[in-house]
Write a protein that holds these residues in place. Structure first.
Motif, PDB file in Angstrom:
ATOM      1  N   VAL A 273      29.440  18.526  47.123  1.00 53.51           N
ATOM      2  CA  VAL A 273      28.609  19.730  47.206  1.00 53.51           C
ATOM      3  C   VAL A 273      29.490  20.974  47.294  1.00 53.51           C
ATOM      4  O   VAL A 273      29.240  21.992  46.629  1.00 53.51           O
ATOM      5  N   ALA A 274      30.525  20.917  48.115  1.00 53.02           N
ATOM      6  CA  ALA A 274      31.410  22.071  48.286  1.00 53.02           C
ATOM      7  C   ALA A 274      32.180  22.385  47.008  1.00 53.02           C
ATOM      8  O   ALA A 274      32.292  23.550  46.606  1.00 53.02           O
ATOM      9  N   THR A 328      35.808  36.953  40.586  1.00 50.90           N
ATOM     10  CA  THR A 328      37.114  36.424  40.987  1.00 50.90           C
ATOM     11  C   THR A 328      37.232  36.322  42.505  1.00 50.90           C
ATOM     12  O   THR A 328      37.741  35.322  43.037  1.00 50.90           O
ATOM     13  N   ILE A 329      36.758  37.330  43.214  1.00 50.45           N
ATOM     14  CA  ILE A 329      36.808  37.305  44.683  1.00 50.45           C
ATOM     15  C   ILE A 329      35.926  36.190  45.231  1.00 50.45           C
ATOM     16  O   ILE A 329      36.315  35.456  46.157  1.00 50.45           O
ATOM     17  N   LEU A 330      34.733  36.030  44.659  1.00 52.66           N
ATOM     18  CA  LEU A 330      33.842  34.958  45.104  1.00 52.66           C
ATOM     19  C   LEU A 330      34.462  33.588  44.844  1.00 52.66           C
ATOM     20  O   LEU A 330      34.359  32.675  45.685  1.00 52.66           O
ATOM     21  N   ASP A 331      35.091  33.436  43.690  1.00 49.61           N
ATOM     22  CA  ASP A 331      35.743  32.162  43.383  1.00 49.61           C
ATOM     23  C   ASP A 331      36.880  31.880  44.363  1.00 49.61           C
ATOM     24  O   ASP A 331      37.072  30.735  44.794  1.00 49.61           O
ATOM     25  N   LEU A 336      38.815  28.871  49.082  1.00 45.68           N
ATOM     26  CA  LEU A 336      39.308  28.868  50.462  1.00 45.68           C
ATOM     27  C   LEU A 336      38.401  28.028  51.359  1.00 45.68           C
ATOM     28  O   LEU A 336      38.888  27.267  52.218  1.00 45.68           O
ATOM     29  N   LEU A 337      37.091  28.130  51.163  1.00 49.51           N
ATOM     30  CA  LEU A 337      36.149  27.329  51.949  1.00 49.51           C
ATOM     31  C   LEU A 337      36.349  25.844  51.694  1.00 49.51           C
ATOM     32  O   LEU A 337      36.345  25.032  52.637  1.00 49.51           O
ATOM     33  N   VAL A 338      36.554  25.473  50.441  1.00 52.39           N
ATOM     34  CA  VAL A 338      36.756  24.059  50.108  1.00 52.39           C
ATOM     35  C   VAL A 338      38.035  23.533  50.740  1.00 52.39           C
ATOM     36  O   VAL A 338      38.074  22.433  51.304  1.00 52.39           O
TER      37      VAL A 338
END
Length: 345
Positions: A273-274, A328-331, A336-338
């Motif tokens: 999911v992540a 790009t920032i969202l990606d 980073l979250l993953v």
């Protein structure tokens, strides 16, 4: 009776011992002094690759292309210089901190080449239409000149994106877990999800704008429909393909459906999911920008379509670049979250 101390040079045994000690120390000193230049050369060889040198040469060539006075006189070149410096700084940081990957150099090479061609063709040689293909100096000058307007539109888009994307993601995964776990429900819901998942949600935008009371509700609905059905379908398939040993063990333990969903299936499927967010988030951003072109009064899509109607393509190109920066920032944030949460994958 007096005793005289012989100097070391006069005693052959002491002289031989001293010379042996010096001979033992000398190679170690030589190795210590020679290892530092060797390490420096090895580090320089690893960093100064052909791709890295080429990327920096292109950066200098871009600065030279900006400095050359062309046939078209832009308003100012300072924002373009600042943008080039930021790109170079991000490239160096990503290259040195990210393990000196060759792909980072390749991305920088492509970006600098595009900027050089754009600057040379539009400003230095004046081979393009000045309205349809504006000068990069004027395009990058939009950011400091209209930063308040851009910030307002970015904030509006991010609020709508968060409302539509987060709700659709939670609903799609939770409902998908329940549907995938219960065979009878899966047989009824799966065919519907299989049909609706491939349908582009943007086709519902004109109808939803007329149907719902506000445009914000319509934009959230477009994002929800575009993310919910593919997420639901993928989650059902993941649960269905789960290891049979895990399912059999859970059934033997007599776990209830909520316990099975939230304590077994959700932790097991969380890594997929992540990692799926890296494809779902850009898709949601694309649908949002397209939805904002249907009667919106704010947002990045509105910024682009509004200035397109006035044939102000300098602001249009700046808006397109802003969309790319936001994506790009969202990606980066998703990556980073993953990395922080999926350490066992």
């Amino acid at each position: 009776m007096t005793f005289e101390r012989k100097p070391v040079a006069d005693d052959p045994r002491l002289a031989e011992s001293a010379s042996g000690d010096n001979a033992a120390v000398a190679p170690s000193v030589a190795r210590t002094t020679s290892s530092a230049p060797a390490q420096t050369k090895s580090f320089a060889r690893q960093v100064l690759t052909v791709s890295f040198v080429l990327a920096n040469v292109l950066f200098l060539a871009l600065l030279a292309a900006i400095a050359i006075p062309g046939k078209v006189h832009p308003k100012t070149s300072v924002p373009f210089y600042v943008a080039a410096a930021i790109i170079e700084a991000l490239f160096l940081w990503r290259y040195l901190a990210g393990g000196r990957k060759r792909s980072t150099c390749h991305i920088a090479i492509v970006v600098f080449l595009l900027l050089i061609v754009w600057e040379t063709v539009s400003t230095d040689l004046k081979l393009t239409h000045p309205v349809l293909i504006p000068n990069p100096e004027n395009v990058f000058a939009v950011f400091p000149a209209r930063w308040e307007e851009l910030l307002k539109n970015v904030t509006s888009s991010m609020i709508l994106l968060a409302e539509g994307f987060i709700t659709s993601l939670i609903a799609g995964n939770i409902i998908g877990l329940f549907v995938g776990w219960m065979p009878k429900v899966r047989e009824a819901v799966y065919p519907i999800a299989h049909v609706l998942a491939p349908v582009p949600a943007i086709v519902f935008a004109p109808y939803l704008v007329m149907l719902l009371p506000s445009f914000k509700a319509a934009a959230v609905a477009v994002i929800f429909l575009g993310i919910f059905w593919p997420t639901l379908l993928n989650t059902i398939l993941r649960v269905e393909s789960l290891d049979k040993h895990i399912l059999d063990s859970a059934r033997m333990m007599g776990l209830s459906t909520p316990t099975m969903i939230f304590q077994v299936l959700l932790p097991y499927l969380y890594p997929t999911v992540a990692t799926g967010l890296k494809t779902q988030l850009p898709t949601a951003m694309l649908m949002l920008v397209m939805a904002e072109m249907y009667g919106a009064t704010s947002g990045l899509g509105y910024f682009v379509i509004n200035y397109t109607n006035y044939a102000n393509y300098t602001n249009v190109v700046a808006g397109i670049i802003m969309v790319g920066i936001v994506v790009t920032i969202l990606d980066f944030l998703v990556g980073l979250l993953v990395r922080k949460t999926v350490k066992w994958n």
